[in-house]
Design a protein around this motif. Structure first.
Motif, PDB file in Angstrom:
ATOM      1  N   TRP A 167     -43.069  -3.724 -63.213  1.00  0.00           N
ATOM      2  CA  TRP A 167     -42.762  -2.303 -63.422  1.00  0.00           C
ATOM      3  C   TRP A 167     -41.338  -1.960 -62.987  1.00  0.00           C
ATOM      4  N   ASP A 168     -40.653  -2.873 -62.328  1.00  0.00           N
ATOM      5  CA  ASP A 168     -39.303  -2.583 -61.850  1.00  0.00           C
ATOM      6  C   ASP A 168     -38.357  -2.362 -63.032  1.00  0.00           C
ATOM      7  N   ALA A 169     -37.585  -1.288 -62.961  1.00  0.00           N
ATOM      8  CA  ALA A 169     -36.650  -0.983 -64.050  1.00  0.00           C
ATOM      9  C   ALA A 169     -35.561  -0.055 -63.547  1.00  0.00           C
ATOM     10  N   ASP A 170     -34.390  -0.185 -64.130  1.00  0.00           N
ATOM     11  CA  ASP A 170     -33.347   0.803 -63.865  1.00  0.00           C
ATOM     12  C   ASP A 170     -33.740   2.140 -64.464  1.00  0.00           C
ATOM     13  N   SER A 172     -36.806   4.051 -67.042  1.00  0.00           N
ATOM     14  CA  SER A 172     -38.079   3.939 -67.756  1.00  0.00           C
ATOM     15  C   SER A 172     -38.452   5.271 -68.394  1.00  0.00           C
ATOM     16  N   PRO A 266     -33.847   0.150 -71.264  1.00  0.00           N
ATOM     17  CA  PRO A 266     -34.980   0.843 -70.650  1.00  0.00           C
ATOM     18  C   PRO A 266     -36.311   0.108 -70.844  1.00  0.00           C
ATOM     19  N   ARG A 302     -41.039   2.719 -59.044  1.00  0.00           N
ATOM     20  CA  ARG A 302     -40.408   1.419 -59.313  1.00  0.00           C
ATOM     21  C   ARG A 302     -39.185   1.556 -60.213  1.00  0.00           C
ATOM     22  N   SER A 303     -38.915   2.755 -60.702  1.00  0.00           N
ATOM     23  CA  SER A 303     -37.741   2.981 -61.550  1.00  0.00           C
ATOM     24  C   SER A 303     -36.686   3.758 -60.778  1.00  0.00           C
ATOM     25  N   ASN A 306     -36.430   7.814 -63.767  1.00  0.00           N
ATOM     26  CA  ASN A 306     -37.523   8.124 -64.681  1.00  0.00           C
ATOM     27  C   ASN A 306     -37.002   9.155 -65.673  1.00  0.00           C
TER      28      ASN A 306
END
Length: 411
Positions: A167-170, A172, A266, A302-303, A306
């Protein structure tokens, strides 16, 4: 058919400090949050879940009357009219008992209410998450209409929920592509060739317009289509076509916004329709839809950013994500809505774009500034905890129902 109870045998209302509420639904949508708020606030309540199942008329009347006369609520509460039958039997029973109905619309009431009779309208209070709906609802014959924005369950959407590394993201975005919804409403409306040829043009024009009703917009902007629209004949097909226009407009707007995120690779959390819409793009990844209750509270934190773009069924209101994301302690960039300033302090508690063209600059800026993200997220979370929980919304709803329908308050 079992006859509704004689109104002379109805019971006194609002005799206790906190009202007694019969919660009614046919789908367990938002009623879990409302029931939990009732329990926290010490509000006596009973949940009647009809479970969207078919039942004979006598059984339906017997079930409703049994719940009402046994529990003796001060009013009945439903969401989006779920549990209210389209034949109007429930409304006739409530009218006979002189019992108020509260219906909280968290979707566009103009895409729902036309399917129901206006029986008992003077004792029905329509709460709408979009303040722009109030006057149109009154014009429709519902004199009691009030604004009640969405909120969040801060006992579920809170920091510390478990998440997963994938779920990690810069950046999302969690949202439906609207592809299947558009197709479904097209099939239900079955428009003739003249209307079908104009769908995209109408949807494109409807998106930036202030008018909240796609049907009213179409008839005003494209009067030459009035006869073709009337040829749909049935109210169900007309309503399906209006919904089709709304969903098509939302699809186009959402796709435009999401494409502007592509430089940041994304993560899109949604349905497979995104594969069709972004088939020629490479700088993104699709994550399957996740559970709203069990997974989203752990996904949002985790982003780093968002992202949110609101459905065009609501032109002035804000959606659920505006409350849920900060409740988790996470950072959000969202589109600006007229009613936003009544809920959050612009700039310090919420970061917004007025035009999709502003999206890349905002995302780049806040990705590079963790301290700014943290400050906004903390300020927004503080505001949510102070003003925007479901406890706050239920208290406002109960207060309005008492002021509107308590005999002493009306005299």
């Amino acid at each position: 058919m079992t006859q509704p109870q004689d109104p002379q045998r109805s019971w006194p209302r609002f005799q206790t400090r906190k009202p007694r509420i019969l919660l009614l639904t046919s789908q367990f949508f938002l009623l879990g949050e409302i029931r939990a708020a009732c329990e926290r606030l010490g509000v006596e309540h009973v949940l009647l879940d009809l479970q969207a199942k078919e039942m004979g008329l006598d059984d339906f009347v017997r079930t409703i009357l049994g719940a009402l006369t046994t529990f003796r609520p001060d009013f009945v509460l439903t969401v989006n009219h779920l549990g209210v039958d389209r034949e109007g039997v429930l409304l006739q029973i409530l009218e006979a008992l002189d019992l108020p109905l509260a219906s909280w619309f968290v979707d566009n009431p103009h895409l729902i209410l036309p399917a129901y009779p206006r029986t008992h309208a003077d004792k029905t209070l329509l709460f709408t998450w979009d303040a722009d709906n109030i006057e149109p609802l009154r014009d429709m014959g519902y004199p009691n209409a009030e604004w009640l924005p969405l909120g969040t369950d801060v006992h579920r959407f809170a920091p510390g929920a478990s998440g997963r590394p994938d779920w990690d993201a810069d950046v999302s975005f969690v949202g439906n592509s609207m592809v299947a919804k558009v197709l479904g409403r097209y099939k239900a409306a079955a428009p003739g060739d003249e209307l079908a040829a104009k769908i995209r043009e109408i949807a494109d024009a409807f998106g930036p317009a202030d008018e909240p009703s796609a049907a009213r917009f179409m008839l005003g902007r494209f009067p030459e289509l009035r006869d073709a629209f009337l040829e749909l004949e049935s109210p169900a097909r007309m309503l399906a076509f209006e919904t089709l226009l709304t969903w098509q407009s939302t699809l186009d707007y959402r796709l435009d916004c999401v494409k502007r995120l592509l430089p940041f690779r994304p993560m899109i959390v949604g349905d497979k329709g995104w594969k069709d819409l972004l088939a020629e793009e490479e700088n993104w990844r699709l994550h399957p839809e996740v559970s709203y209750y069990d997974e989203l509270p752990g996904l949002y934190p985790r982003s780093k950013v968002n992202f949110n773009c609101t459905s065009l069924q609501m032109k002035g209101a804000v959606n659920q994500r505006v409350f849920d994301v900060p409740a988790c302690g996470a950072f959000l960039i969202t589109d600006r809505r007229r009613q936003m300033d009544r809920l959050f302090e612009p700039g310090s508690e919420v970061v917004t774009y007025a035009d999709p063209e502003q999206i890349p600059e905002l995302v780049e800026r806040y990705l590079a500034d963790p301290a700014a993200r943290k400050a906004v997220a903390e300020a927004a979370q503080k505001r949510v905890l102070a003003e925007h929980t479901y406890d706050h919304r239920l208290e406002a709803l109960m207060r309005t129902m008492r002021l509107t329908f308590e005999p002493a308050a009306q005299s």
